[in-house]
Scaffold this motif. Sequence first.
Motif, PDB file in Angstrom:
ATOM      1  N   PHE A 107      15.458  31.472  11.344  1.00 27.29           N
ATOM      2  CA  PHE A 107      16.767  32.346  10.970  1.00 27.29           C
ATOM      3  C   PHE A 107      16.815  33.453  12.262  1.00 27.29           C
ATOM      4  CE2 PHE A 107      15.655  32.009   6.376  1.00 27.29           C
ATOM      5  CZ  PHE A 107      16.156  30.596   6.258  1.00 27.29           C
ATOM      6  N   THR A 108      15.753  34.068  12.636  1.00 28.62           N
ATOM      7  CA  THR A 108      15.524  35.007  13.816  1.00 28.62           C
ATOM      8  C   THR A 108      16.267  34.223  15.220  1.00 28.62           C
ATOM      9  OG1 THR A 108      14.153  36.249  13.276  1.00 28.62           O
ATOM     10  CG2 THR A 108      14.376  36.466  15.403  1.00 28.62           C
ATOM     11  N   ARG A 109      15.676  33.004  15.472  1.00 34.06           N
ATOM     12  CA  ARG A 109      15.928  31.975  16.426  1.00 34.06           C
ATOM     13  C   ARG A 109      17.716  31.757  16.531  1.00 34.06           C
ATOM     14  NH1 ARG A 109      11.050  29.347  15.743  1.00 34.06           N
ATOM     15  NH2 ARG A 109      12.101  27.827  14.723  1.00 34.06           N
ATOM     16  N   GLN A 110      17.864  31.548  15.268  1.00 42.98           N
ATOM     17  CA  GLN A 110      19.527  30.962  15.058  1.00 42.98           C
ATOM     18  C   GLN A 110      20.424  32.288  14.813  1.00 42.98           C
ATOM     19  OE1 GLN A 110      20.402  27.970  15.778  1.00 42.98           O
ATOM     20  NE2 GLN A 110      18.282  27.515  16.213  1.00 42.98           N
ATOM     21  N   ASN A 111      20.112  33.158  14.829  1.00 43.20           N
ATOM     22  CA  ASN A 111      20.733  34.748  14.826  1.00 43.20           C
ATOM     23  C   ASN A 111      21.411  34.576  13.532  1.00 43.20           C
ATOM     24  OD1 ASN A 111      20.267  35.868  17.246  1.00 43.20           O
ATOM     25  ND2 ASN A 111      21.669  34.607  18.347  1.00 43.20           N
ATOM     26  N   LYS A 112      20.792  34.181  12.451  1.00 42.54           N
ATOM     27  CA  LYS A 112      21.057  34.237  10.826  1.00 42.54           C
ATOM     28  C   LYS A 112      20.538  35.227  10.184  1.00 42.54           C
ATOM     29  CE  LYS A 112      23.873  30.350  11.027  1.00 42.54           C
ATOM     30  NZ  LYS A 112      25.294  30.606  10.437  1.00 42.54           N
ATOM     31  N   LEU A 113      21.331  36.211  10.093  1.00 45.02           N
ATOM     32  CA  LEU A 113      20.620  37.366   9.228  1.00 45.02           C
ATOM     33  C   LEU A 113      19.922  36.910   7.927  1.00 45.02           C
ATOM     34  CD1 LEU A 113      20.644  40.406   9.561  1.00 45.02           C
ATOM     35  CD2 LEU A 113      22.783  40.782   8.281  1.00 45.02           C
ATOM     36  N   TYR A 114      19.005  37.648   7.731  1.00 39.36           N
ATOM     37  CA  TYR A 114      18.081  37.366   6.548  1.00 39.36           C
ATOM     38  C   TYR A 114      17.527  38.314   5.883  1.00 39.36           C
ATOM     39  CZ  TYR A 114      13.573  35.491   4.412  1.00 39.36           C
ATOM     40  OH  TYR A 114      12.540  35.490   3.743  1.00 39.36           O
ATOM     41  N   PHE A 115      17.510  38.254   4.459  1.00 42.09           N
ATOM     42  CA  PHE A 115      16.891  39.277   3.456  1.00 42.09           C
ATOM     43  C   PHE A 115      16.027  38.662   2.858  1.00 42.09           C
ATOM     44  CE2 PHE A 115      21.105  40.848   4.267  1.00 42.09           C
ATOM     45  CZ  PHE A 115      21.024  42.376   4.159  1.00 42.09           C
ATOM     46  N   TYR A 116      14.634  39.491   2.749  1.00 41.08           N
ATOM     47  CA  TYR A 116      13.594  38.861   1.913  1.00 41.08           C
ATOM     48  C   TYR A 116      13.135  40.069   1.038  1.00 41.08           C
ATOM     49  CZ  TYR A 116       8.838  38.204   0.545  1.00 41.08           C
ATOM     50  OH  TYR A 116       7.469  37.839  -0.041  1.00 41.08           O
ATOM     51  N   ASN A 117      13.310  39.722  -0.317  1.00 42.29           N
ATOM     52  CA  ASN A 117      13.665  40.669  -1.314  1.00 42.29           C
ATOM     53  C   ASN A 117      12.473  40.634  -2.388  1.00 42.29           C
ATOM     54  OD1 ASN A 117      16.184  41.219  -0.503  1.00 42.29           O
ATOM     55  ND2 ASN A 117      16.785  39.349  -1.100  1.00 42.29           N
ATOM     56  N   GLY A 118      11.220  40.222  -1.993  1.00 41.09           N
ATOM     57  CA  GLY A 118      10.210  40.346  -3.157  1.00 41.09           C
ATOM     58  C   GLY A 118       9.169  41.388  -2.624  1.00 41.09           C
ATOM     59  N   ALA A 119       8.532  41.917  -3.631  1.00 37.49           N
ATOM     60  CA  ALA A 119       7.456  42.925  -3.534  1.00 37.49           C
ATOM     61  C   ALA A 119       6.276  42.343  -2.516  1.00 37.49           C
ATOM     62  CB  ALA A 119       6.942  43.262  -4.964  1.00 37.49           C
ATOM     63  N   TYR A 120       6.058  43.026  -1.710  1.00 42.50           N
ATOM     64  CA  TYR A 120       5.178  42.199  -0.918  1.00 42.50           C
ATOM     65  C   TYR A 120       4.228  43.128  -0.047  1.00 42.50           C
ATOM     66  CZ  TYR A 120       7.247  43.386   3.916  1.00 42.50           C
ATOM     67  OH  TYR A 120       7.544  43.979   5.084  1.00 42.50           O
ATOM     68  N   GLU A 121       3.317  42.781   0.945  1.00 48.74           N
ATOM     69  CA  GLU A 121       2.057  43.360   1.652  1.00 48.74           C
ATOM     70  C   GLU A 121       2.664  44.399   2.697  1.00 48.74           C
ATOM     71  OE1 GLU A 121       2.660  39.677   3.915  1.00 48.74           O
ATOM     72  OE2 GLU A 121       2.828  40.276   1.830  1.00 48.74           O
ATOM     73  N   GLY A 122       4.082  44.560   3.164  1.00 46.37           N
ATOM     74  CA  GLY A 122       4.438  45.210   3.973  1.00 46.37           C
ATOM     75  C   GLY A 122       4.150  44.633   5.574  1.00 46.37           C
ATOM     76  N   GLY A 123       4.764  45.436   6.444  1.00 44.39           N
ATOM     77  CA  GLY A 123       4.547  45.041   7.826  1.00 44.39           C
ATOM     78  C   GLY A 123       5.414  44.205   8.839  1.00 44.39           C
ATOM     79  N   VAL A 124       6.561  43.547   8.069  1.00 44.86           N
ATOM     80  CA  VAL A 124       7.485  43.030   8.712  1.00 44.86           C
ATOM     81  C   VAL A 124       8.346  43.686   9.470  1.00 44.86           C
ATOM     82  CG1 VAL A 124       9.503  41.459   8.619  1.00 44.86           C
ATOM     83  CG2 VAL A 124       7.410  40.990   7.160  1.00 44.86           C
ATOM     84  N   CYS A 125       8.420  43.213  10.869  1.00 42.46           N
ATOM     85  CA  CYS A 125       9.244  44.386  11.789  1.00 42.46           C
ATOM     86  C   CYS A 125      10.215  43.400  12.699  1.00 42.46           C
ATOM     87  CB  CYS A 125       8.303  45.298  12.590  1.00 42.46           C
ATOM     88  SG  CYS A 125       9.046  46.576  13.592  1.00 42.46           S
ATOM     89  N   ASP A 126      11.127  43.406  12.235  1.00 41.45           N
ATOM     90  CA  ASP A 126      12.189  42.214  12.806  1.00 41.45           C
ATOM     91  C   ASP A 126      13.468  42.639  12.763  1.00 41.45           C
ATOM     92  OD1 ASP A 126      13.687  39.775  13.475  1.00 41.45           O
ATOM     93  OD2 ASP A 126      12.666  38.440  11.926  1.00 41.45           O
ATOM     94  N   ARG A 127      14.255  42.778  13.698  1.00 45.23           N
ATOM     95  CA  ARG A 127      15.798  43.260  13.622  1.00 45.23           C
ATOM     96  C   ARG A 127      16.566  42.555  12.966  1.00 45.23           C
ATOM     97  NH1 ARG A 127      20.616  43.089  17.087  1.00 45.23           N
ATOM     98  NH2 ARG A 127      21.827  45.099  16.757  1.00 45.23           N
ATOM     99  N   ASN A 128      16.196  41.091  12.777  1.00 42.02           N
ATOM    100  CA  ASN A 128      17.095  40.183  12.101  1.00 42.02           C
ATOM    101  C   ASN A 128      16.697  40.268  10.664  1.00 42.02           C
ATOM    102  OD1 ASN A 128      19.142  38.058  12.463  1.00 42.02           O
ATOM    103  ND2 ASN A 128      17.468  36.926  11.313  1.00 42.02           N
ATOM    104  N   THR A 129      15.919  40.807  10.117  1.00 38.41           N
ATOM    105  CA  THR A 129      15.192  40.856   8.889  1.00 38.41           C
ATOM    106  C   THR A 129      15.291  42.208   8.092  1.00 38.41           C
ATOM    107  OG1 THR A 129      13.746  39.164   9.324  1.00 38.41           O
ATOM    108  CG2 THR A 129      13.132  40.005   7.221  1.00 38.41           C
ATOM    109  N   PHE A 130      16.028  42.070   6.764  1.00 40.22           N
ATOM    110  CA  PHE A 130      15.600  43.202   5.922  1.00 40.22           C
ATOM    111  C   PHE A 130      14.904  43.087   4.734  1.00 40.22           C
ATOM    112  CE2 PHE A 130      19.303  44.156   8.834  1.00 40.22           C
ATOM    113  CZ  PHE A 130      19.374  45.284   9.042  1.00 40.22           C
TER     114      PHE A 130
END
Length: 397
Positions: A109-132
């Motif tokens: 999704f980042t390569r294709q400039n498609k905005l992405y939301f990940y919504n599960g409780a998780y371990e943290g640490g994702v740092c990506d302008r395209n991801t919320f």
Amino acid sequence: MLGTALAAPALIQGRALGADPIKVGFITDLTGPIGASGQAAKPGLEFAVKRINENGGLLGRPLEIIAYDAQSNIQLYTQYAQQLVMRDNVDIIFGATSSSAREAIRPIFTRQNKLYFYNGAYEGGVCDRNTFCFGTTPGQTMRRLVPHAVEKWGKKVYVLGADYNYGQITAKWMTKYATDAGAEILGSDFFPLDVADFSSTIARIQGAQPDLILEVLVGSNHLGFYRQWEAAGLKNSIPIAAAAFGVSSELLNLDTSTTEGILTSFGFYDTVETETSQDFVDAMRQELPDSVEVTEVGTSHYEAVTAWAKAVELAGTLDRDSLIDALESGLSIDGPTGRVTIDPQTHHTVRSIYLGQAKGGKWDILDSYADQPPVDTAMVCDLQANPDTNTQFVIDI
């Protein structure tokens, strides 16, 4: 493909609105070892879309869900992610259950400039302008759960976890917060998702004689641990504080005697009382089968769709960069969990956190903590200063 079944409410509204639909892509696991989590997530997303369409859609257009069941299979995740982008040409993507699945599809999704939301409780640490990320992280939940458990039950701890990135990294955070509270880690074991026999581990724990267990077990096979723990006669002598128990309707799928006393922390329980929570729970239960609880994962999907819709209204467009600017503007919503604010530095949420304990087949809310920031991710991620960052930071604690 499950697009037809999942999209039905949106398609009906689409005909009423009489405009080309905005396509909402959704990938989750409805089957396989972690299918129960996807079954809890899907209704939250569908309910948000239904409400938006009932109120006229967005930009004068209805929303249409295009959804896939990845069947707890990473290869299917990558296949369906590419289909959503290249064939279905969706406007926004929500989903993924496990952290492994998220890391497989997020780069697509980042390569294709498609905005992405990940919504599960998780371990943290994702740092990506395209991801919320709308789920909770250990710096919000484990930071409260672990010290409470150590103070309540004692300082000799045994750690159990699922053997993949979520289980391993969350266990590290549990270990950090336990040692910060003065506890000693007596041992740790990690299990693939297909493991269902825990007899040897239970024997090791008996030998170690901890005061409590901190655990990050995941999926339907790992439910066997709780049953075997009770059968071994240890449930009342060595209590459990859990990271993922309660995400996937465990209170409905295990006997009350098995779940009694398990301590957890999440951004939502169906017994939380906010201005909107009980109306939301009552409405969601009309959408859910009797075997599925209203949990954090369904609620965070509902809130993620709601926040994205608010950003679309503010931006007046579906343009990705304009939406990111709107989402980074301090955007807040009042959802079932309380006030939820997007942190522009990390693209995670500042939200209320709750401490809950299983009691009589329901969640007893022991405490709540308002406006909890994603401190674990903020330690390493600053998208305002470094917007080109695109990684998941993993801290060796």
